[in-house]
Design a protein around this motif. Structure first.
Motif, mmCIF file in Angstrom:
data_model
loop_
_atom_site.group_PDB
_atom_site.id
_atom_site.type_symbol
_atom_site.label_atom_id
_atom_site.label_comp_id
_atom_site.label_asym_id
_atom_site.label_seq_id
_atom_site.Cartn_x
_atom_site.Cartn_y
_atom_site.Cartn_z
ATOM 1 N N LEU A 33 0.856 -1.184 0.000
ATOM 2 C CA LEU A 33 0.000 0.000 0.000
ATOM 3 C C LEU A 33 0.895 1.237 0.000
ATOM 4 O O LEU A 33 1.355 1.693 1.048
ATOM 5 N N GLY A 34 1.154 1.739 -1.199
ATOM 6 C CA GLY A 34 2.072 2.867 -1.320
ATOM 7 C C GLY A 34 3.479 2.446 -0.910
ATOM 8 O O GLY A 34 4.037 1.493 -1.448
ATOM 9 N N ALA A 35 4.035 3.142 0.084
ATOM 10 C CA ALA A 35 5.370 2.813 0.577
ATOM 11 C C ALA A 35 5.332 1.800 1.706
ATOM 12 O O ALA A 35 6.370 1.392 2.222
ATOM 13 N N GLU A 36 4.125 1.355 2.070
ATOM 14 C CA GLU A 36 3.974 0.464 3.219
ATOM 15 C C GLU A 36 3.652 -0.959 2.770
ATOM 16 O O GLU A 36 2.912 -1.174 1.815
ATOM 17 N N THR A 37 4.235 -1.922 3.459
ATOM 18 C CA THR A 37 3.921 -3.330 3.239
ATOM 19 C C THR A 37 3.087 -3.838 4.411
ATOM 20 O O THR A 37 3.527 -3.790 5.563
ATOM 21 N N VAL A 38 1.864 -4.276 4.117
ATOM 22 C CA VAL A 38 0.981 -4.810 5.158
ATOM 23 C C VAL A 38 1.126 -6.323 5.163
ATOM 24 O O VAL A 38 0.831 -6.998 4.172
#
Length: 249
Positions: A33-38
């Motif tokens: 999610l964008g620059a984030e990894t969930v």
């Protein structure tokens, strides 16, 4: 790509595919999610043996819905492997997964997902139509499953003519009509009152006692207490995995 059975597959702990319905090794699902990894599900190792009744629990965001989608072959893992009923399904194509879902898994959802203009009998027949079963055999098997959930006198009724509990019984009969290796129930009592919820859970208990393997996803502790085993997820990890000492509805 391996898309066949490996009968008697040894999972390394003395259990084979003849005993194990679900086997996961390092099963993971990540979303970017964008620059984030969930990391929704993180390296889950799990086995469910034939005839078990397992409740999957966890708070919102724990990963239980993602895990259910992986177990139900509704989604594919980012990493790890998943064996269902002796077959490695984690690498299958979408078309192959669709066939596995129709043959090996029976789904029961919170919202019933019934055709409102079709009779109970026709709703239950649907998976058999997709499987190419003859009309005579479809009717016979659908009638048997409706009888099994106590709706022998409601076969020609349409969903709007049924109570919420009766509609969920139709959904359970539909889930059973292909004699699946796994019955996967996602919050099956979420839209029902407490008395009707107990009745639905009692049906699941009876099915399990007759040998049906069941995975029940729920956030309600009293519903989970009906299962013989509970697995609690938190932040995508298995936090607890234990056998219920006192089983009750």
């Amino acid at each position: 790509m391996n898309n066949g059975y490996s009968g008697g597959q040894d999972f390394g702990n003395g259990a084979s595919s003849n005993d194990v319905v679900i086997h996961t090794a390092g099963l993971s699902k990540y979303y970017i999610l964008g620059a984030e990894t969930v990391r929704a599900v993180r390296r889950v190792d799990m086995e469910v043996r034939r005839g078990e009744f397992v409740a999957i629990m966890g708070p919102s965001g724990s990963g239980k819905s993602t895990f259910m989608n992986l177990i139900g072959c509704l989604d594919t893992p980012t990493d790890g492997s998943y064996w269902l009923n002796g077959r490695e399904v984690s690498e299958l194509s979408d078309d192959q997964l669709a066939r596995v879902r129709n043959r090996d898994i029976g789904f029961v959802f919170q919202t019933f997902n019934l055709l409102p203009r079709a009779s109970s009998l026709h709703n239950v027949e649907l998976p058999l139509i997709y499987a190419g079963v003859s009309a005579r055999e479809r009717r016979k098997r659908a009638e048997e499953k409706l009888e099994r959930v106590g709706l022998g006198d409601r076969m020609n009724h349409k969903p709007p003519e049924l109570s919420g509990g009766q509609r969920q019984r139709v959904a359970i009969a539909r889930a059973l009509v292909n004699d699946p290796a796994l019955l996967l129930a996602d919050e099956p009592t979420g839209n029902l009152d407490s008395q009707t919820s107990r009745e639905i859970v009692e049906i699941l208990v009876q099915l399990n006692q007759a040998g049906q393997t069941i995975i029940l996803v729920t956030h309600e502790p009293d519903i989970a207490s009906a299962a013989s085993r509970q697995i609690h997820l938190n932040d995508g990890l298995v936090e607890r995995d234990f056998m219920n000492e006192g089983i009750g509805v």
